[in-house]
Scaffold this motif. Structure first.
Motif, mmCIF file in Angstrom:
data_model
loop_
_atom_site.group_PDB
_atom_site.id
_atom_site.type_symbol
_atom_site.label_atom_id
_atom_site.label_comp_id
_atom_site.label_asym_id
_atom_site.label_seq_id
_atom_site.Cartn_x
_atom_site.Cartn_y
_atom_site.Cartn_z
ATOM 1 N N PHE A 38 -2.739 -10.816 -12.445
ATOM 2 C CA PHE A 38 -1.608 -9.879 -12.408
ATOM 3 C C PHE A 38 -1.619 -9.106 -11.073
ATOM 4 O O PHE A 38 -0.625 -9.049 -10.356
ATOM 5 N N ASN A 39 -2.775 -8.526 -10.746
ATOM 6 C CA ASN A 39 -2.881 -7.745 -9.500
ATOM 7 C C ASN A 39 -2.634 -8.634 -8.287
ATOM 8 O O ASN A 39 -1.979 -8.235 -7.336
ATOM 9 N N ASP A 40 -3.209 -9.829 -8.358
ATOM 10 C CA ASP A 40 -3.100 -10.741 -7.231
ATOM 11 C C ASP A 40 -1.639 -11.085 -6.960
ATOM 12 O O ASP A 40 -1.191 -11.117 -5.819
ATOM 13 N N TYR A 41 -0.884 -11.298 -8.041
ATOM 14 C CA TYR A 41 0.524 -11.647 -7.839
ATOM 15 C C TYR A 41 1.311 -10.414 -7.382
ATOM 16 O O TYR A 41 1.977 -10.449 -6.345
ATOM 17 N N PHE A 42 1.220 -9.318 -8.128
ATOM 18 C CA PHE A 42 2.095 -8.184 -7.813
ATOM 19 C C PHE A 42 1.694 -7.463 -6.532
ATOM 20 O O PHE A 42 2.542 -7.009 -5.784
ATOM 21 N N PHE A 43 0.398 -7.345 -6.278
ATOM 22 C CA PHE A 43 -0.020 -6.618 -5.076
ATOM 23 C C PHE A 43 -0.007 -7.524 -3.841
ATOM 24 O O PHE A 43 0.498 -7.153 -2.799
ATOM 25 N N ASN A 44 -0.545 -8.724 -4.001
ATOM 26 C CA ASN A 44 -0.746 -9.569 -2.807
ATOM 27 C C ASN A 44 0.422 -10.501 -2.493
ATOM 28 O O ASN A 44 0.901 -10.543 -1.372
ATOM 29 N N PHE A 45 0.840 -11.297 -3.506
ATOM 30 C CA PHE A 45 1.627 -12.479 -3.155
ATOM 31 C C PHE A 45 3.121 -12.435 -3.455
ATOM 32 O O PHE A 45 3.882 -13.219 -2.895
ATOM 33 N N VAL A 94 0.852 -1.203 0.000
ATOM 34 C CA VAL A 94 0.000 0.000 0.000
ATOM 35 C C VAL A 94 0.884 1.249 0.000
ATOM 36 O O VAL A 94 0.626 2.214 -0.721
ATOM 37 N N TYR A 95 1.950 1.195 0.792
ATOM 38 C CA TYR A 95 2.903 2.310 0.836
ATOM 39 C C TYR A 95 3.419 2.608 -0.582
ATOM 40 O O TYR A 95 3.416 3.754 -1.040
#
Ligand code: IFM
Length: 392
Positions: free
Chosen positions: A236-243, A159-160
């Motif tokens: 894409f979002n799931d990998y780069f943002f979350n995992f 988030v930062y």
């Protein structure tokens, strides 16, 4: 019948230093607010720096057995390499006063703000940022280690990076995907350095090994149709943002538990049926927490929900939110996820970054003109839920 919540389950609420203490003038957020950014300046915030005993009394009345809090790096190291012993002692008092009430502190070392001297050098883009963070960790942990068993090194590095370097709404307001990735990678290094430093300090001092992790914000990215483009975007979002972050730090064996902050989900494409929203327009979807928790099984580590909350002026909605999310935690535990703690965000209303004091997340209401606290009905309901779930 199995009791889903073990006796030592941590039932808590969270706060952070900058959002509640007030008077934090040595960090980047203070400078940024001073230039007129954000809805309003944090100023005295909740005056938690002086009123913490009162807040801990209220937490104890609610039967919380844990509180997650953070230390403000810029108070402790206002100038590079110069540490303020009085401020270190302040935080020792803060955690001791939790312990005195039978409340287990869970301490975060970095929760969004940086000392000004670091931000002047480029903040977490500076190649030495992880080493500076380790030095800070090595300085304060010996004082706090007799009282603290649970640690979160960094709060929401994703988030930062996203708010500061992609959405451009937080300091340093730069727009660069490359920098966002570099910042996250430096946070990974910072976490690894801090993790190893904490473990070493406990081992040298012959203290029982602490539980060290970080607080990763997980957002559900869910596909609501069969379009492959939507599936790709969600992945894409799931990998780069979350995992991506979690995969790396777990592979490096620097996580004793997985710390998760969960608030909302995004659907690709957006759902036709409207989901309830919080006051910031985030979709409320308790099942998203259940789905994400299931996916954490693969790390084979205990999991703690370090933040989960709603900003609303309708306290009934908060009651429902808490009940439904705890039920998701329970369902995940029944499916074999080893969840060992749940922390509502937040114990008291506080400064919601660029949004100012408007969004009310607290179990406890703060009147910003008198600094009086008032316990909300939802807090009492949460407390009842805790007592119901706590084996006697
Ligand atoms: O207030 C924030 C907190 O600082 C980090 N996690 C999300 C919360 C609500 O936006």
């Amino acid at each position: 019948m199995i009791n889903e919540f073990p006796k030592d389950f941590l039932w808590g609420a969270a706060v952070s230093a900058y959002q509640t203490e007030g008077g934090n003038t040595h960090c980047d957020w203070h400078e940024w607010e001073g230039k007129g950014h954000g809805k309003e300046p944090s100023g005295q915030a909740c005056r938690h720096y002086e009123l913490y005993e009162k807040d801990w009394d209220l937490a104890a009345d609610l039967k919380l057995n844990s509180v997650r809090l953070s230390v403000e790096w810029s108070r402790i190291e206002p100038q590079e390499g110069q540490f303020d012993q009085k401020e270190i002692e302040h935080y020792v008092d803060v955690v001791r006063s939790l312990k005195k009430r039978g409340i287990e502190p869970l301490l975060t070392l970095h929760h969004f703000t940086n000392p000004l001297w670091l931000s002047k050098r480029g903040g977490w883009l500076h190649p030495r940022a992880p080493a500076y963070f380790r030095r800070f960790t090595e300085k304060i942990v010996p004082f706090l280690s007799p009282y603290v068993r649970y640690w979160a090194t960094i709060n929401e590095p994703n988030v930062y990076a996203y708010c500061g370097y992609v959405e451009c709404k937080w300091p340093p307001q730069e727009r660069s995907w490359i920098k966002a990735v570099m910042v996250q990678d430096n946070f990974m290094r910072g976490h690894v350095e801090a993790y190893r430093a904490i473990k070493k300090i406990y081992s040298v001092n012959k203290l029982p090994s602490p539980m060290v992790s970080l607080a990763q914000h997980l957002r559900g990215f869910l596909v609501s149709g069969s379009n492959p483009v939507h599936r790709l975007r969600a992945r894409f979002n799931d990998y780069f943002f979350n995992f991506r972050f979690l995969d790396t730090v777990t592979q490096l064996k620097t996580m004793d538990y997985i710390g998760v902050n969960y608030y909302t989900c995004e659907f690709f494409p957006p759902l036709k049926k409207e989901l309830p929203l919080n006051n910031l327009g985030w979709q409320i979807y308790p099942e998203g927490l259940f789905l994400l928790l299931l996916r954490l099984k693969r790390y084979k580590l205990p999991v703690m929900v370090l933040e989960n909350g709603i900003c609303t002026d309708d306290d009934k909605k908060r009651q429902e939110f808490i009940r439904e999310h705890i039920s998701s935690v329970k369902q995940a535990m029944l499916r074999g996820v080893n969840v060992t703690g749940y922390f509502y965000w937040s114990l008291i209303d506080n400064f919601e970054w660029e949004q100012g004091f408007g969004p009310r997340f607290g179990l406890i209401e703060v009147d910003y003109s008198t600094y009086q606290r008032r316990v909300r009905e939802s807090a009492l309901k949460y407390s009842e839920e805790i007592c119901r779930n706590r084996p006697s």
